[in-house]
Design an enzyme around this catalytic site. Sequence first.
Site, PDB file in Angstrom:
ATOM      1  CE1 TYR A  13      -4.140  -1.666   0.497  1.00 17.39           C
ATOM      2  CE2 TYR A  13      -2.931  -3.536   1.981  1.00 17.39           C
ATOM      3  CZ  TYR A  13      -3.712  -3.080   1.223  1.00 17.39           C
ATOM      4  OH  TYR A  13      -4.603  -4.116   0.996  1.00 17.39           O
ATOM      5  CE1 TYR A 141      -8.503  -5.001   3.838  1.00 10.84           C
ATOM      6  CE2 TYR A 141      -7.876  -6.475   5.430  1.00 10.84           C
ATOM      7  CZ  TYR A 141      -7.843  -6.019   4.507  1.00 10.84           C
ATOM      8  OH  TYR A 141      -6.534  -6.739   3.788  1.00 10.84           O
ATOM      9  CG  ASP A 235     -12.644 -11.894   9.157  1.00  7.10           C
ATOM     10  OD1 ASP A 235     -11.360 -11.954   9.553  1.00  7.10           O
ATOM     11  OD2 ASP A 235     -12.489 -11.158   8.270  1.00  7.10           O
ATOM     12  CE  LYS A 264      -4.282  -8.563  11.050  1.00  7.18           C
ATOM     13  NZ  LYS A 264      -5.600  -8.048   9.305  1.00  7.18           N
TER      14      LYS A 264
HETATM   15  C1  LIG Z   1      -6.082  -8.245   8.698  1.00  4.68           C
HETATM   16  C2  LIG Z   1      -7.683  -9.000   8.434  1.00  4.68           C
HETATM   17  C3  LIG Z   1      -7.613 -10.009   7.031  1.00  4.68           C
HETATM   18  C4  LIG Z   1      -6.627 -10.424   6.495  1.00  4.68           C
HETATM   19  O1  LIG Z   1      -5.120 -11.184   6.338  1.00  4.68           O
HETATM   20  P1  LIG Z   1      -4.698 -10.974   6.129  1.00  4.68           P
HETATM   21  O2  LIG Z   1      -3.370 -11.647   7.251  1.00  4.68           O
HETATM   22  O3  LIG Z   1      -3.461  -9.932   6.362  1.00  4.68           O
HETATM   23  O4  LIG Z   1      -4.367 -11.531   4.743  1.00  4.68           O
HETATM   24  C5  LIG Z   1      -8.967 -10.916   7.136  1.00  4.68           C
HETATM   25  N1  LIG Z   1      -9.990  -9.826   7.720  1.00  4.68           N
HETATM   26  C6  LIG Z   1      -9.802  -9.289   8.689  1.00  4.68           C
HETATM   27  C7  LIG Z   1     -10.847  -8.920   9.769  1.00  4.68           C
HETATM   28  C8  LIG Z   1      -8.936  -8.194   9.448  1.00  4.68           C
HETATM   29  O5  LIG Z   1      -8.539  -7.666  10.089  1.00  4.68           O
END
Ligand SMILES: *Cc1c(COP(=O)(O)O)cnc(C)c1O
Length: 422
Positions: A13, A141, A235, A264
């Site tokens: 980015y 996201y 998610d 994460k």
């Molecule tokens: C960071 C994130 C992702 C993507 O994870 P990556 O390991 O960067 O591919 C997907 N969903 C949420 C809610 C996130 O915070």
Amino acid sequence: MPTDAKNSLWRPYTQMRTAAPPLEAVRTSGSRIVLADGRELIDGIASWWTAVHGYNHPHIRTAVAAQLEAMPHVMFGGLTHAPAERLASRLAALAPGDLDHVFFTDSGSVAVEVALKMAAQMWLNRGIAGRSRFLAFRGGYHGDTMGAMSVCDPEEGMHRRFGAYLPTQVFCDLPRDDATADALDRALAEHGDTLAAIIVEPLVQGAGGMVMHAPETLARVARAAERHGLPLIADEIFTGFGRTGTLFACEQAGIVPDILCLSKALTGGTMALAATIARRPVFEAFLSDDPSAALMHGPTFMANPLACAAANASLDLFETEPRLEQARDIEIRLAEGLSGLRGLPGIADIRVLGAIGVVQFARAPDLAALKARFVEQGVWVRPFGDIVYLTPALTIAPDDLDRLCEAVAHVVRTSADTEAAP
Ligand SMILES: *Cc1c(COP(=O)(O)O)cnc(C)c1O
């Protein structure tokens, strides 16, 4: 202006022609990042909120070092190993309800891809065709790969650029009130039989601007999914592992999603690892005499033993140290530390949930200037869009957290946008 354009590294980015070169980090420990020039920064965001126990936690280092001696990696096709077996059963025990079947991948985006494929193939395996789209929420996201991008907010940059490549999904506002709840129901009634699942970020839309919603809003999403017979994908890649004050955000709404995505903080911020966890009915749709009914996914480095060892050690720390209490203490301190900014000219909102503190500007500030000023203050804080946020390690010392809040307050108060306002 110095630029990064001659460097061989292509950064994320980042406009490589104009961006200032990044700072070189040489060492981390606890909530500190040490730079090559000797400066030490207090970390306010824990490397995209992964390092929940602080950096270099000795328990994780010991576990990874031992695993490095025994077996750094082995393929997961036809072979298994204790770190993965143990981690899967521990995650199944920790995850709400009968979320019992754990598929490992190596990044959050891929965990989301697997969740989408799981939901779509579940219907095919049940002999039901035509359910290949997803309902997602504005402001969301879910990652940077194609499927994950397709369920991100439809107005944000990546969507506009890659629109031609992306499958078209159905987007709704989160059902925060009766009107938006009715609109969600109408969208589900209209598109329901083309949908494979609903995907949501529980309680906080993270990279979309750290926008929070009430547990009741999440519960409405879950009830709508149930009414329309659709699986719900939660998610929790951002919210998982204590960030909102409970181990998983879903717990605060008392819901059990059908598929849960984690990454994460899964390894305490040390290694790349992700998990997609399914409830029993989803898993059972893949049990068959037909080999092609198996889940069609399998990354080369899935269930990497080093990463699984790190994740097991991270879970040990959630058992032996008071992480969730620490998150709730951080919530109180953040609320206090940021409260003085509320109502200032140029400030649209101050919000806190668990170990997440957000200052939202009325209009997008000069991000590059803000970032540089935070470094001058001796803190590592990375504003984006129209917000400055803190997502520190859950172990951060109270003094360090106070210094972070003071730095945010100072930089925000003296930033051009708030000064210029009447
Ligand atoms: C960071 C994130 C992702 C993507 O994870 P990556 O390991 O960067 O591919 C997907 N969903 C949420 C809610 C996130 O915070």
